[in-house]
Write a protein that holds these residues in place. Structure first.
Motif, PDB file in Angstrom:
ATOM      1  N   GLU B 114       0.839  -1.200   0.000  1.00 45.65           N
ATOM      2  CA  GLU B 114       0.000   0.000   0.000  1.00 45.65           C
ATOM      3  C   GLU B 114       0.873   1.249   0.000  1.00 45.65           C
ATOM      4  N   ILE B 115       0.588   2.158  -0.923  1.00 51.18           N
ATOM      5  CA  ILE B 115       1.386   3.392  -1.042  1.00 51.18           C
ATOM      6  C   ILE B 115       1.129   4.279   0.180  1.00 51.18           C
ATOM      7  N   GLU B 116       2.204   4.687   0.867  1.00 54.17           N
ATOM      8  CA  GLU B 116       2.025   5.546   2.054  1.00 54.17           C
ATOM      9  C   GLU B 116       2.499   6.982   1.840  1.00 54.17           C
ATOM     10  N   THR B 117       3.628   7.148   1.147  1.00 58.38           N
ATOM     11  CA  THR B 117       4.117   8.518   0.944  1.00 58.38           C
ATOM     12  C   THR B 117       4.723   8.640  -0.455  1.00 58.38           C
ATOM     13  N   LYS B 118       4.756   9.872  -0.975  1.00 53.07           N
ATOM     14  CA  LYS B 118       5.494  10.140  -2.212  1.00 53.07           C
ATOM     15  C   LYS B 118       6.110  11.529  -2.119  1.00 53.07           C
ATOM     16  N   ARG B 119       7.304  11.641  -2.677  1.00 54.15           N
ATOM     17  CA  ARG B 119       7.939  12.968  -2.668  1.00 54.15           C
ATOM     18  C   ARG B 119       8.887  13.066  -3.861  1.00 54.15           C
ATOM     19  N   THR B 120       9.135  14.302  -4.274  1.00 52.85           N
ATOM     20  CA  THR B 120      10.083  14.501  -5.357  1.00 52.85           C
ATOM     21  C   THR B 120      11.502  14.434  -4.789  1.00 52.85           C
ATOM     22  N   SER B 121      12.463  14.207  -5.669  1.00 52.67           N
ATOM     23  CA  SER B 121      13.861  14.106  -5.266  1.00 52.67           C
ATOM     24  C   SER B 121      14.600  15.349  -5.727  1.00 52.67           C
ATOM     25  N   GLU B 122      15.266  16.014  -4.803  1.00 51.07           N
ATOM     26  CA  GLU B 122      16.003  17.225  -5.202  1.00 51.07           C
ATOM     27  C   GLU B 122      17.233  16.878  -6.028  1.00 51.07           C
ATOM     28  N   LYS B 123      17.887  15.799  -5.604  1.00 47.48           N
ATOM     29  CA  LYS B 123      19.124  15.422  -6.277  1.00 47.48           C
ATOM     30  C   LYS B 123      18.864  14.925  -7.701  1.00 47.48           C
ATOM     31  N   PRO B 125      15.881  15.333 -10.234  1.00 47.51           N
ATOM     32  CA  PRO B 125      14.553  15.891 -10.523  1.00 47.51           C
ATOM     33  C   PRO B 125      13.723  15.046 -11.498  1.00 47.51           C
ATOM     34  N   GLU B 126      14.363  14.130 -12.219  1.00 51.17           N
ATOM     35  CA  GLU B 126      13.593  13.294 -13.139  1.00 51.17           C
ATOM     36  C   GLU B 126      12.940  12.099 -12.441  1.00 51.17           C
ATOM     37  N   TRP B 127      13.232  11.930 -11.149  1.00 51.83           N
ATOM     38  CA  TRP B 127      12.674  10.806 -10.396  1.00 51.83           C
ATOM     39  C   TRP B 127      11.928  11.307  -9.155  1.00 51.83           C
ATOM     40  N   GLY B 128      10.852  10.608  -8.779  1.00 55.09           N
ATOM     41  CA  GLY B 128      10.230  10.804  -7.476  1.00 55.09           C
ATOM     42  C   GLY B 128      10.530   9.605  -6.604  1.00 55.09           C
ATOM     43  N   ILE B 129      10.308   9.743  -5.293  1.00 51.63           N
ATOM     44  CA  ILE B 129      10.502   8.615  -4.373  1.00 51.63           C
ATOM     45  C   ILE B 129       9.159   8.263  -3.741  1.00 51.63           C
ATOM     46  N   VAL B 130       8.795   6.994  -3.889  1.00 52.41           N
ATOM     47  CA  VAL B 130       7.512   6.505  -3.400  1.00 52.41           C
ATOM     48  C   VAL B 130       7.799   5.506  -2.281  1.00 52.41           C
ATOM     49  N   GLN B 131       7.084   5.624  -1.163  1.00 54.04           N
ATOM     50  CA  GLN B 131       7.230   4.633  -0.093  1.00 54.04           C
ATOM     51  C   GLN B 131       5.950   3.825   0.024  1.00 54.04           C
ATOM     52  N   ALA B 132       6.101   2.521   0.132  1.00 50.44           N
ATOM     53  CA  ALA B 132       4.948   1.632   0.278  1.00 50.44           C
ATOM     54  C   ALA B 132       5.155   0.742   1.494  1.00 50.44           C
ATOM     55  N   ARG B 133       4.085   0.487   2.224  1.00 47.67           N
ATOM     56  CA  ARG B 133       4.091  -0.459   3.350  1.00 47.67           C
ATOM     57  C   ARG B 133       3.779  -1.832   2.762  1.00 47.67           C
ATOM     58  N   ASN B 134       4.725  -2.736   2.855  1.00 50.58           N
ATOM     59  CA  ASN B 134       4.553  -4.094   2.347  1.00 50.58           C
ATOM     60  C   ASN B 134       4.293  -5.023   3.523  1.00 50.58           C
ATOM     61  N   THR B 135       3.324  -5.908   3.378  1.00 39.78           N
ATOM     62  CA  THR B 135       2.944  -6.769   4.506  1.00 39.78           C
ATOM     63  C   THR B 135       2.741  -8.207   4.049  1.00 39.78           C
ATOM     64  N   GLY B 136       2.909  -9.125   4.997  1.00 43.43           N
ATOM     65  CA  GLY B 136       2.569 -10.533   4.800  1.00 43.43           C
ATOM     66  C   GLY B 136       1.631 -10.958   5.921  1.00 43.43           C
TER      67      GLY B 136
END
Lengths: 160, 160
Positions: B114-123, B125-136
């Motif tokens: 499940e996607i929890e956060t997303k943010r752009t990358s300063e270093k 700029p052509e990529w964003g960083i997405v964080q997802a909570r992975n569970t079992g």
């Protein structure tokens, strides 16, 4: 394996080195992490990694393998000295795993482990919880992997 | 693979289930985590796990395998619909990996993300960083694994 009471904060163990061959990298990737930059040299070169790169899970699993081997060595040395050996339990997890730099085919990674914290467990008074910072460093001295692992360590039974 | 701009916080993917056989558990353990409770039923029963237990790294690697397979499925569906597909980059690491309950031989684990956060990358700029909570989650509905993974996702190029 030391008892909880005998573990010193700051104690460091060198775990040995492992060279990641292209064949190793692709074999692990085919089974667990079949992304293009872990499977093919040309795709690796075109990626952010700049070369055929080991799956981060592969790098962490090799670190685990060397941690276990080191634990067995410590245990056997203690038995050879005639000391009582403690039982180590499973790990409840770890924190802050970072893949800091890519591990490319041919890189040789030296792993180490340093005790950072220890605490007793309220739920399980016969066990303590020890946290160690585990790291991997490449042949140029650059940190590639870092995580904080936790482990249950047996406590000495009180003499009656 | 969606572009960074098209990823919704809270979006959840079911990744499928995997049954950990005793044979799977021992094979992974022999290569990467040869601790007694991952190699032998009787030793597992005597341990805190209470049975032959999968290495936590094995459980995490299977989750990774299903994440990659799901990503490929999403990509192929998008291509089939004639949509432009984004490139996903490597992962810089993850946070808070917890092995919450043992995975014993015969357990069937359902994985989700499940996607929890997303943010752009300063270093970058052509990529964003997405964080997802992975569970079992096991066949009794109990959480066994949880970690927060991060991933580089391509940003849409500005139309000129």
């Amino acid at each position: 394996m030391h008892f909880f009471e005998d573990i010193d904060i700051g104690a460091r163990r060198e775990l040995g080195a492992f060279t990641f061959t292209a064949e190793d990298i692709k074999r692990f990737a085919r089974e667990f992490d079949p992304q293009r930059f872990h499977l093919d040299e040309e795709e690796g070169r075109k990626s952010l990694f700049g070369g055929l790169a080991a799956s981060g899970w592969h790098v962490a699993a090799v670190c685990m393998k060397l941690l276990v081997a080191d634990g067995k060595r410590v245990r056997e040395e203690a038995i050879a000295r005639g000391e009582e050996v403690a039982v180590w339990g499973p790990s409840p997890g770890f924190r802050d795993l970072r893949w800091i730099r890519p591990v490319l085919a041919g890189d040789s990674i030296s792993f180490g482990s340093e005790i950072e914290t220890k605490r007793t467990s309220e739920k399980r008074p016969e066990w303590g919880i020890v946290q160690a910072r585990n790291t991997g460093t490449n042949q140029r001295g650059e940190l590639v992997l870092s995580f904080m692992g936790a482990k249950f360590a047996e406590r000495r039974r009180k003499e009656t």
